[in-house]
Enzyme design. Structure first.
Site, PDB file in Angstrom:
ATOM      1  CG  ASN A 121      36.574  51.455  34.821  1.00 33.03           C
ATOM      2  OD1 ASN A 121      36.904  50.639  33.948  1.00 33.03           O
ATOM      3  ND2 ASN A 121      35.521  51.599  35.185  1.00 33.03           N
ATOM      4  CG  ASP A 158      34.499  43.693  32.845  1.00 35.06           C
ATOM      5  OD1 ASP A 158      34.497  44.646  32.307  1.00 35.06           O
ATOM      6  OD2 ASP A 158      34.789  43.564  33.932  1.00 35.06           O
ATOM      7  CD  GLU A 204      45.867  49.530  39.837  1.00 35.57           C
ATOM      8  OE1 GLU A 204      44.924  50.141  39.220  1.00 35.57           O
ATOM      9  OE2 GLU A 204      45.814  48.339  39.909  1.00 35.57           O
ATOM     10  CB  ALA A 234      36.765  45.480  44.076  1.00 38.90           C
ATOM     11  CG  ASP A 264      41.971  45.729  37.268  1.00 38.72           C
ATOM     12  OD1 ASP A 264      42.896  45.311  38.027  1.00 38.72           O
ATOM     13  OD2 ASP A 264      41.041  46.671  37.733  1.00 38.72           O
TER      14      ASP A 264
END
Length: 377
Positions: free
Chosen positions: A216, A244, A129, A303, A268
């Site tokens: 996102n 989430d 990523e 984050a 993530d």
């Protein structure tokens, strides 16, 4: 490995089976319970357990206070933490960083792939990523982006098997690299992109396989200027999403479930996963976990997450998915995305990757390739 068996309500590719699964390293067979046993179970004579395919997480940065960018055996420690939550296979996911730092991380991941961690999830490879992202849509990524080159991708791929690579297709020269990178056996995903709807469509036409954490780190859906998210909703077969219930509103998640046939969940997860509130590393960045959220310590934006896949399953069920559908979006679909027909499903010949849940969907047992995973420690 000595054969073993479990009894319960088993989710198979053909649907639910009340009976028994026999396995060693791989699934040996499935059998239906006889009528008397089925009647006793239905009457509540013995506790029922749910036996699902182990979860396959294609986007994992860390856990247990460890970030895979630390190199060494960090990926093994992360794999152990996530196995205790039902993840039986994962991709160790890197951050945007200098090439030297990425090389160090990949060398550590390669070592952990060669000597898989005891009591941990199977590390299938790498999700790269970054660093081929847009400065305008970095999210929690540091501003160390560079344009992609096929030469650099080949160098990194030679260090550890890259299975998924995220890039912004609107950056000059990167659209043309999607085909050659895909030819290396790497799934190219659109993400951290400030591109337009047309950029997203062009990336898919060039061979991009999916989208990184849908909604996102990308241009949003606007009815006058549809962005990357709209391209995914209109055209994608696969995309990953973070369930989430913080990164994506349940209404947007439901919309994506209707639009994208094989939308699959990822965590993530960061180093903060499985840890108390406090400050942790996310590559070179510092993040803070508080009340279930992980945010940049410097600016407060989300984050990554502290999500685990068992909680992702419960979240999907809580917004209305039936258990079988929620399960396949955390197991079979991500396995299919990587072309793995022997993971993410419980059928004879598949790896014996199993997660056993109680009626409240809490993890009671986990098996990775037939090995029982300790749930404490």
């Amino acid at each position: 490995m000595k054969p073993q068996a479990l009894h319960g309500r088993i989710l198979t590719p053909a649907g639910w089976l009340q009976g028994r699964i026999d396995f060693a390293e791989r699934v040996l067979g499935l059998s239906e319970a006889d009528a008397a046993a089925a009647d006793a179970a239905a009457a509540g004579a013995e506790p029922q357990c749910l036996i699902l395919p182990g979860f396959v997480d294609l986007h994992v940065h860390g856990g247990a206070g460890i970030d895979v960018m630390m190199g060494g055996d960090s990926a093994a420690a992360v794999a152990r933490l996530h196995a205790r939550h039902g993840t039986t296979a994962l991709l160790a996911t890197t951050m945007t960083a200098s090439e030297d730092d990425i090389v160090r991380a990949l060398q550590g991941i390669a070592r952990n792939i060669a000597a898989q961690p005891a009591d941990g999830a199977r590390i299938l490879g790498v999700h790269l990523e970054g660093p081929y992202l847009s400065l305008l849509r970095l999210g929690a990524q540091p501003p160390l982006v560079v344009p992609a080159t096929l030469e650099q991708v080949r160098r990194l791929h030679a260090l550890a098997p890259i299975k998924v690579l995220t890039m912004a297709p609107e950056i000059p020269g990167q659209l043309e690299l999607i085909g050659p990178i895909s030819a290396l056996g790497i799934r190219v995903q659109v993400g951290h992109s400030a591109g337009s709807y047309d950029d997203g469509v062009a990336a898919l036409a060039a061979g991009a396989a999916g989208f990184t954490h849908l909604f996102n780190g990308m241009t949003a859906l606007d009815h006058y200027e549809p962005g990357i998210a709209a391209a995914a909703l209109a055209h994608a077969e696969y995309a990953e999403i973070i369930p989430d219930l913080q990164h994506v509103h349940p209404g947007a998640l439901r919309s994506a479930l209707r639009a994208i046939p094989k939308l699959y969940g990822i965590t993530d997860a960061t180093a903060a996963t499985g840890m108390p509130d406090g400050e942790y590393a996310l590559g070179p960045q510092r993040v803070y976990k508080c009340m279930g959220c992980v945010r940049l310590a410097s600016g407060g934006s989300l984050a990554g997450s502290a999500l685990t896949m068992d909680q992702a399953l419960r979240n999907l069920v809580s917004i209305g998915l039936d258990l079988a559908d929620a399960s396949q979006r955390l197991s079979r679909f991500p396995a299919d995305y990587l072309g793995l027909t022997d993971r993410g499903r419980l059928q004879p010949g598949a790896w014996a990757d199993l997660v056993v849940l109680d009626a409240q969907l809490q993890v009671r047992q986990v098996f990775v390739e037939g090995r029982a995973i300790p749930l404490a420690g």
